[in-house]
Design a protein around this motif. Sequence first.
Motif, short mmCIF file in Angstrom:
data_model
loop_
_atom_site.label_atom_id
_atom_site.label_comp_id
_atom_site.label_asym_id
_atom_site.label_seq_id
_atom_site.Cartn_x
_atom_site.Cartn_y
_atom_site.Cartn_z
N ALA A 38 -12.98 195.67 61.55
CA ALA A 38 -11.59 195.77 61.34
C ALA A 38 -10.95 196.29 62.32
N VAL A 39 -10.22 196.30 62.89
CA VAL A 39 -9.37 197.02 64.25
C VAL A 39 -8.67 197.83 63.06
N LYS A 40 -8.02 199.13 63.67
CA LYS A 40 -7.68 199.90 62.38
C LYS A 40 -6.53 199.86 63.06
N PRO A 41 -5.34 200.63 62.16
CA PRO A 41 -3.91 200.53 62.41
C PRO A 41 -3.45 201.32 64.16
N ASP A 42 -4.43 202.35 64.32
CA ASP A 42 -4.17 203.19 65.22
C ASP A 42 -5.36 202.80 66.69
N GLY A 43 -5.85 201.39 66.55
CA GLY A 43 -6.03 200.88 67.26
C GLY A 43 -5.26 199.73 68.04
N VAL A 44 -4.98 199.25 66.64
CA VAL A 44 -3.47 197.96 67.10
C VAL A 44 -2.60 199.03 67.44
N HIS A 45 -1.93 200.27 67.69
CA HIS A 45 -1.07 200.18 68.10
C HIS A 45 -1.35 201.17 69.45
N ARG A 46 -2.20 201.27 69.50
CA ARG A 46 -2.58 202.12 71.15
C ARG A 46 -2.92 200.75 71.92
N ARG A 47 -3.24 199.23 71.52
CA ARG A 47 -3.26 198.24 72.21
C ARG A 47 -4.74 197.58 72.71
N LEU A 48 -5.58 198.20 72.05
CA LEU A 48 -6.96 198.42 71.90
C LEU A 48 -7.68 197.27 71.44
N VAL A 49 -7.24 196.42 70.93
CA VAL A 49 -7.91 194.81 70.03
C VAL A 49 -8.42 194.12 70.57
N GLY A 50 -8.03 194.49 71.92
CA GLY A 50 -8.36 192.85 72.98
C GLY A 50 -10.29 193.83 73.51
N GLN A 51 -8.84 194.60 73.81
CA GLN A 51 -10.91 195.13 74.26
C GLN A 51 -12.34 195.69 73.41
N ILE A 52 -11.51 195.85 72.46
CA ILE A 52 -13.01 195.57 71.41
C ILE A 52 -13.18 194.24 71.17
N ILE A 53 -12.72 193.10 71.54
CA ILE A 53 -13.00 191.81 70.82
C ILE A 53 -13.49 191.64 72.15
N GLN A 54 -13.16 191.72 73.45
CA GLN A 54 -14.33 191.34 74.70
C GLN A 54 -15.68 192.06 74.52
N ARG A 55 -15.87 193.39 73.70
CA ARG A 55 -17.06 194.23 73.52
C ARG A 55 -17.86 193.25 73.41
N PHE A 56 -17.59 192.39 71.66
CA PHE A 56 -18.28 191.60 70.98
C PHE A 56 -18.21 190.22 71.86
N GLU A 57 -17.82 190.22 72.27
CA GLU A 57 -18.06 188.56 72.43
C GLU A 57 -19.15 188.89 73.98
N GLN A 58 -19.00 189.75 74.60
CA GLN A 58 -19.76 190.48 76.03
C GLN A 58 -21.24 189.98 74.96
N ARG A 59 -21.20 191.33 73.79
CA ARG A 59 -22.72 190.84 73.47
C ARG A 59 -23.32 189.86 72.95
N ASP A 101 -15.63 206.15 73.06
CA ASP A 101 -14.57 205.78 74.23
C ASP A 101 -13.32 205.43 73.73
N PHE A 102 -12.99 204.91 72.69
CA PHE A 102 -11.42 204.91 71.96
C PHE A 102 -10.80 205.81 70.97
N SER A 103 -11.53 206.42 70.54
CA SER A 103 -11.17 207.25 69.22
C SER A 103 -10.69 208.49 69.88
N VAL A 104 -9.65 209.15 68.78
CA VAL A 104 -9.31 210.94 68.63
C VAL A 104 -9.96 211.29 67.87
N LEU A 105 -10.30 212.91 68.24
CA LEU A 105 -10.75 213.78 67.04
C LEU A 105 -10.24 213.48 65.88
N ILE A 106 -10.16 212.80 65.33
CA ILE A 106 -9.64 212.96 64.10
C ILE A 106 -10.74 211.82 63.05
N ILE A 107 -11.54 211.63 62.06
CA ILE A 107 -12.33 210.96 61.18
C ILE A 107 -11.21 209.22 61.12
N TYR A 108 -10.04 209.86 60.39
CA TYR A 108 -9.39 208.74 60.17
C TYR A 108 -8.97 207.92 61.24
#
Length: 148
Positions: A38-59, A101-108
Amino acid sequence: RNISVIRFLKRRSCERLLSSLLFIPSGVPDVRERTLIAVKPDGVHRRLVGQIIQRFEQRGFKLVGLKMLKVWEGHKVVQASRVMVGHTNPAEAQAGTVRGDFSVLIIYRNVVHASDSLEGAQREIQLWFTGKELVNWDCCDQSFTCEL
């Protein structure tokens, strides 16, 4: 001998038979293991969904459900997903992982959630998807990308 097998397959025009003959011998691990990512809200807001999907497809994993979150299927996908997303704490996540690569230094704010076990994945998938919402489809490269 190879020519006679090819002629037989052409006569039957059955790609499934070819893949089952070549890639599904007895004793092969289940390649239909599923996990929830599940892409969390911060990942969605930062428009990272496509890049995350791409990593799993490439794998080599295939997307079988999508609801502003995703379920992935493949050989040892739960274990591989945990490695791909990286450590829960972004400060400890290695470069090259989704969290590193994409997280900020806050666990949540670690961008994604990944199931921690096969049992956990099955439980989480049932929470978010009905059986009809998961698509069972044959991926053309599945036999080549599956590590057995």
